[in-house]
Design an enzyme around this catalytic site. Structure first.
Site, short mmCIF file in Angstrom:
data_model
loop_
_atom_site.label_atom_id
_atom_site.label_comp_id
_atom_site.label_asym_id
_atom_site.label_seq_id
_atom_site.Cartn_x
_atom_site.Cartn_y
_atom_site.Cartn_z
N PRO A 96 0.98 -0.85 -0.20
CG PRO A 96 -0.65 -1.55 2.10
CD PRO A 96 0.92 -1.99 1.49
CD GLU A 97 4.62 2.86 -2.90
OE1 GLU A 97 4.94 3.58 -2.91
OE2 GLU A 97 5.81 1.27 -2.32
CE LYS A 117 3.36 6.02 3.01
NZ LYS A 117 3.87 4.71 2.95
NE ARG A 126 9.27 0.44 4.48
CZ ARG A 126 8.31 1.19 3.90
NH1 ARG A 126 8.18 1.40 4.65
NH2 ARG A 126 7.79 0.47 2.96
#
Ligand SMILES: [Zn+2]
Length: 284
Positions: free
Chosen positions: A2-3, A51, A250
Site C-alpha cells: 500500500p502506497e 497514506k 526499509r
C-alpha cells in the site's frame, strides 16, 4: 504494497460505495473502539490524505484508517462471501443497504471531530496525489535537512505524503541517484519528486504498480524485488540493502552503476556520526 496510489484508489472506491449513504451497521473489532456504533450515521465522503484514509461522517466526525504494510479495504455486495483474508484479520465493517465494506489488518483506526483532523494528519507534507499538491513546499521541506539521506527523506511523510518504498526505489533509479546520497547532493530534487509523482499518477486507477509500463510479474519494476538480477539498463547485478533509522529500516534496491552518482564514498566506513550516512547493510 500500500502506497499513496493504493490508498487513493481505495478512497475512490469507498467514496463511490459510501458517500451520501446511511450506515446500517458497523463493527469495530478493536478493543479501543469496540463500543463504537455508527449505524444510522451518514457518510459524507471518503478521501485520501497521503497514506491515510479519511471517512468523513455526516455527524461531524471523521474515521481515520491507515494500511501501513498490509492493510486493505474490500467492498462486497450484501450476502457475498468475504474473501479478503481470515476473519481474524477483520478490524472494521461498515455496511449500507447496498454494500459491505470490510477492513482487513487496518492500523491507526481512530475517530475524531472532522474539525480536528489535523491532529491525525496535520503533520503531513504536501500530498503527492492531493488536489492541493505543492511541489515547492515539498522541496522546501526536503531541503530543511540537507544532510539526510535522500532514500530516507523522500519516505518521511512530513516532507511529502504518499510515497512509499516501491516508488522511492524506482524513482531514484530512474533519475540515477544513489539512495544514500545526501539531499543536498541530489542534482535535481524536483525531477526526482516529479518522477515519483508521475509513477503514482500512472498507477492510481488500478491495483497493479508497474513502473516500467509492463504489468507482467517480473517485468513490472526496474530494481524493486530484483536483487542479484541484471540491471535492465546496464546489466550490473542489482544490490539490496537496508536503509533508515533503527527499527524503521526499509529494504532498498539500487543499481551500483546507474546510481553511482553522489553515492557515499564508502558507506561502510562512514558510520554513526550525525548527518552522515548510516552503515549500509547489504544482503548478498
Ligand atoms: Zn544499471
Amino acid at each position: 504494497m500500500p502506497e499513496g496510489d493504493t490508498v487513493w484508489l481505495a478512497a475512490q472506491r469507498m467514496n463511490t460505495a459510501l458517500a451520501g449513504t446511511t450506515l446500517r451497521r458497523s463493527e469495530f473489532r478493536l478493543p479501543q473502539l469496540a463500543a463504537l456504533d455508527l449505524s444510522g450515521t451518514t457518510v459524507r465522503e471518503v478521501v485520501p490524505r497521503g497514506k491515510h484514509l479519511l471517512i468523513r461522517l455526516g455527524d461531524g466526525r471523521t474515521l481515520r484508517t491507515h494500511f501501513r504494510m498490509d492493510g486493505s479495504w474490500h467492498i462486497y455486495r450484501p450476502g457475498a462471501k468475504w474473501r479478503g483474508s481470515p476473519a481474524y484479520d477483520i478490524r472494521v465493517v461498515l455496511a449500507t443497504d447496498e454494500w459491505e465494506c470490510v477492513g482487513y489488518r487496518l492500523h491507526d483506526v481512530d475517530i475524531v471531530p472532522t474539525a480536528d483532523e489535523d491532529r491525525l494528519v496535520g503533520h503531513l507534507g504536501p500530498d503527492v496525489l492531493g488536489p492541493d499538491w505543492d511541489l515547492e513546499e515539498a522541496l522546501r521541506r526536503l531541503r530543511e535537512r540537507p544532510d539526510e539521506q535522500i532514500g530516507v527523506a523522500i519516505l518521511d511523510q512530513r516532507n511529502l505524503a504518499g510515497i512509499g518504498n516501491l516508488y522511492k526505489v524506482e524513482s531514484l533509479f530512474l533519475v540515477g541517484v544513489h539512495p544514500w546520497a545526501r539531499v543536498a547532493d541530489v542534482p535535481d530534487l524536483a525531477a526526482l519528486v516529479e518522477r515519483a509523482r508521475t509513477l503514482m499518477l500512472a498507477n492510481r486507477h488500478h491495483p497493479e504498480q508497474s513502473t516500467t509500463g509492463v504489468t507482467r510479474r517480473g517485468q513490472d519494476h526496474w530494481v524493486a524485488g530484483r536483487k542479484g538480477r541484471p540491471c535492465r539498463r546496464c546489466g550490473t547485478p542489482i544490490l539490496l540493502g537496508e536503509q533508515g533509522p533503527p527499527t524503521q529500516e526499509r529494504v532498498t534496491w539500487w543499481c551500483p552503476k546507474c546510481q553511482a552518482a553522489h553515492s557515499p564514498v564508502d558507506p561502510q566506513a562512514r558510520t554513526g556520526e550525525p548527518g552522515r550516512p548510516q552503515p549500509v547493510t547489504l544482503y548478498r
